[in-house]
Design an enzyme around this catalytic site. Structure first.
Site, mmCIF file in Angstrom:
data_model
loop_
_atom_site.group_PDB
_atom_site.id
_atom_site.type_symbol
_atom_site.label_atom_id
_atom_site.label_comp_id
_atom_site.label_asym_id
_atom_site.label_seq_id
_atom_site.Cartn_x
_atom_site.Cartn_y
_atom_site.Cartn_z
ATOM 1 N N SER A 2 39.019 3.539 52.430
ATOM 2 C CA SER A 2 40.377 3.006 52.358
ATOM 3 C C SER A 2 41.300 4.102 51.841
ATOM 4 C CB SER A 2 40.369 1.783 51.445
ATOM 5 O OG SER A 2 41.644 1.213 51.365
ATOM 6 N N TYR A 52 50.056 1.117 57.869
ATOM 7 C CA TYR A 52 48.905 1.770 57.235
ATOM 8 C C TYR A 52 48.662 1.197 55.843
ATOM 9 C CZ TYR A 52 45.801 5.504 55.616
ATOM 10 O OH TYR A 52 44.732 6.214 55.109
HETATM 11 N N1 LIG Z 1 42.957 12.538 55.178
HETATM 12 C C1 LIG Z 1 43.411 11.910 54.117
HETATM 13 O O1 LIG Z 1 44.127 12.507 53.283
HETATM 14 C C2 LIG Z 1 43.067 10.472 53.862
HETATM 15 C C3 LIG Z 1 43.558 9.875 52.694
HETATM 16 C C4 LIG Z 1 43.234 8.540 52.409
HETATM 17 C C5 LIG Z 1 42.409 7.849 53.288
HETATM 18 N N2 LIG Z 1 41.951 8.451 54.431
HETATM 19 C C6 LIG Z 1 41.075 7.650 55.307
HETATM 20 O O2 LIG Z 1 39.927 8.387 55.634
HETATM 21 C C7 LIG Z 1 39.438 8.004 56.925
HETATM 22 C C8 LIG Z 1 39.219 9.237 57.781
HETATM 23 O O3 LIG Z 1 40.454 9.925 57.852
HETATM 24 P P1 LIG Z 1 40.592 11.428 58.394
HETATM 25 O O4 LIG Z 1 41.551 12.091 57.489
HETATM 26 O O5 LIG Z 1 39.280 12.041 58.668
HETATM 27 O O6 LIG Z 1 41.379 11.120 59.760
HETATM 28 P P2 LIG Z 1 41.299 11.789 61.212
HETATM 29 O O7 LIG Z 1 41.002 13.229 61.103
HETATM 30 O O8 LIG Z 1 42.550 11.353 61.885
HETATM 31 O O9 LIG Z 1 40.049 11.046 61.863
HETATM 32 C C9 LIG Z 1 40.120 9.692 62.176
HETATM 33 C C10 LIG Z 1 38.830 9.277 62.828
HETATM 34 O O10 LIG Z 1 38.928 7.890 63.172
HETATM 35 C C11 LIG Z 1 38.579 7.752 64.549
HETATM 36 N N3 LIG Z 1 39.227 6.606 65.180
HETATM 37 C C12 LIG Z 1 40.543 6.306 65.233
HETATM 38 N N4 LIG Z 1 40.746 5.186 65.941
HETATM 39 C C13 LIG Z 1 39.524 4.751 66.338
HETATM 40 C C14 LIG Z 1 39.054 3.652 67.099
HETATM 41 N N5 LIG Z 1 39.904 2.746 67.630
HETATM 42 N N6 LIG Z 1 37.743 3.527 67.303
HETATM 43 C C15 LIG Z 1 36.858 4.424 66.795
HETATM 44 N N7 LIG Z 1 37.230 5.495 66.072
HETATM 45 C C16 LIG Z 1 38.549 5.654 65.857
HETATM 46 C C17 LIG Z 1 39.017 9.051 65.188
HETATM 47 O O11 LIG Z 1 38.415 9.201 66.458
HETATM 48 P P3 LIG Z 1 39.111 10.057 67.650
HETATM 49 O O12 LIG Z 1 38.703 11.480 67.430
HETATM 50 O O13 LIG Z 1 38.540 9.445 68.893
HETATM 51 O O14 LIG Z 1 40.587 9.848 67.525
HETATM 52 C C18 LIG Z 1 38.539 10.038 64.134
HETATM 53 O O15 LIG Z 1 37.165 10.251 64.255
HETATM 54 C C19 LIG Z 1 40.480 7.030 57.487
HETATM 55 O O16 LIG Z 1 40.055 5.707 57.292
HETATM 56 C C20 LIG Z 1 41.714 7.314 56.637
HETATM 57 O O17 LIG Z 1 42.573 6.207 56.561
HETATM 58 C C21 LIG Z 1 42.268 9.740 54.735
#
Ligand SMILES: NC(=O)c1ccc[n+]([C@@H]2O[C@H](COP(=O)([O-])OP(=O)(O)OC[C@H]3O[C@@H](n4cnc5c(N)ncnc54)[C@H](OP(=O)(O)O)[C@@H]3O)[C@@H](O)[C@H]2O)c1
Length: 239
Positions: free
Chosen positions: A145, A162
């Site tokens: 989350s 979000y």
């Molecule tokens: N980065 C941060 O600073 C941060 C902070 C707080 C929370 N988060 C949470 O951490 C998690 C991962 O974030 P991240 O930073 O690694 O983001 P990211 O680089 O944008 O990666 C998102 C991932 O989710 C997948 N995804 C999106 N929609 C999907 C769907 N409909 N079905 C299956 N897979 C789907 C994407 O697949 P595709 O490659 O196919 O698009 C990708 O593998 C998320 O839940 C995000 O909310 C991140």
């Protein structure tokens, strides 16, 4: 010591970003990882990079969180690949597509999409994987989350879909933990930090290492361990 030797771990969105780092960390500890991804080609690329002692046992399965049929098919394929069950489910995949949208102006379709992927999508995947967690004799569900869904200070300023979706994911975690309280399945939720990734951006202050370590801690909790709690850097935080 390999804390996940002989265990099977499913990670959604494991093709890139935080999900890939979590998959890598679980694999280092001996888990056979199932990369549940929307795009199998990028999942295959990640699978080749992940390695670990059970590298030959990693699988890539298609799973689009926003599509009922795709998640049902995923559940069936997962069972045929791992008929004796699954020990860890990391619900990492998520979307953020509403930086400048407040609650008064956000397009309703965009709002719905955030809830559908970030909340209902997690529920879909949990429903598909829970029978296999039971089959394995129990295990850990780890939801990813954000403090942007925290009631104290997390819900102000844009990103309406979000923020609301992550607050709802926190609520879903607590309610599912309650529903599974008499079983050996624990359900926890974590904030990964502000991490460099496509979502977090290139200027984010952290890499994914701390998030991967927290996910590993939650993935290896014992059957009588904590459930229904919110974590950051391996410590409990407020809702
Ligand atoms: N980065 C941060 O600073 C941060 C902070 C707080 C929370 N988060 C949470 O951490 C998690 C991962 O974030 P991240 O930073 O690694 O983001 P990211 O680089 O944008 O990666 C998102 C991932 O989710 C997948 N995804 C999106 N929609 C999907 C769907 N409909 N079905 C299956 N897979 C789907 C994407 O697949 P595709 O490659 O196919 O698009 C990708 O593998 C998320 O839940 C995000 O909310 C991140």
């Amino acid at each position: 010591m390999s804390r996940l030797q002989g265990k099977v771990a499913v990670v959604t969105g494991a093709n890139r970003g935080i999900g890939k780092a979590i998959a890598q960390r679980l694999a280092e500890e001996g888990a056979a990882v199932v990369l549940a991804v929307r795009d199998p080609a990028s999942g295959e690329e990640a699978r080749r990079e992940i390695g670990g002692p059970a590298a030959g046992e990693h699988h890539v399965l298609r799973c689009d969180l926003g599509d009922d049929d795709s998640v049902s098919d995923f559940g069936r394929e997962l069972e045929s690949v791992h008929p004796s069950g699954v020990h860890v489910l990391v619900n990492n995949a998520g979307i953020l597509d509403d930086r400048h949208d407040d609650s008064l102006t956000i397009d309703l379709e965009k709002f719905r999409r955030h809830l559908d992927v970030n909340v209902t999508g997690v529920l879909r995947v949990c429903r598909a994987v829970l029978p296999l967690l039971r089959k394995a004799g129990g295990g850990n569900v780890v939801n990813v989350s954000s403090t942007m869904g925290q009631f104290e200070g997390g819900l102000d300023g844009g990103y309406t879909g979000y923020r609301v979706s992550k607050a709802a994911l926190n609520a879903l975690t607590k309610t599912m933990a309650y529903d599974l309280k008499d079983t050996p399945i624990r359900v926890n939720v974590m904030h990964p930090g502000w991490v460099r990734s496509r979502m977090g951006g290139a200027d984010a202050p952290e890499g994914p290492e701390d998030a991967a370590e927290t996910a590993l801690m939650l993935a290896t909790l014992p059957p009588d361990g904590p459930t229904g709690r919110f974590w950051r850097s391996q410590r409990q935080i407020a809702w």
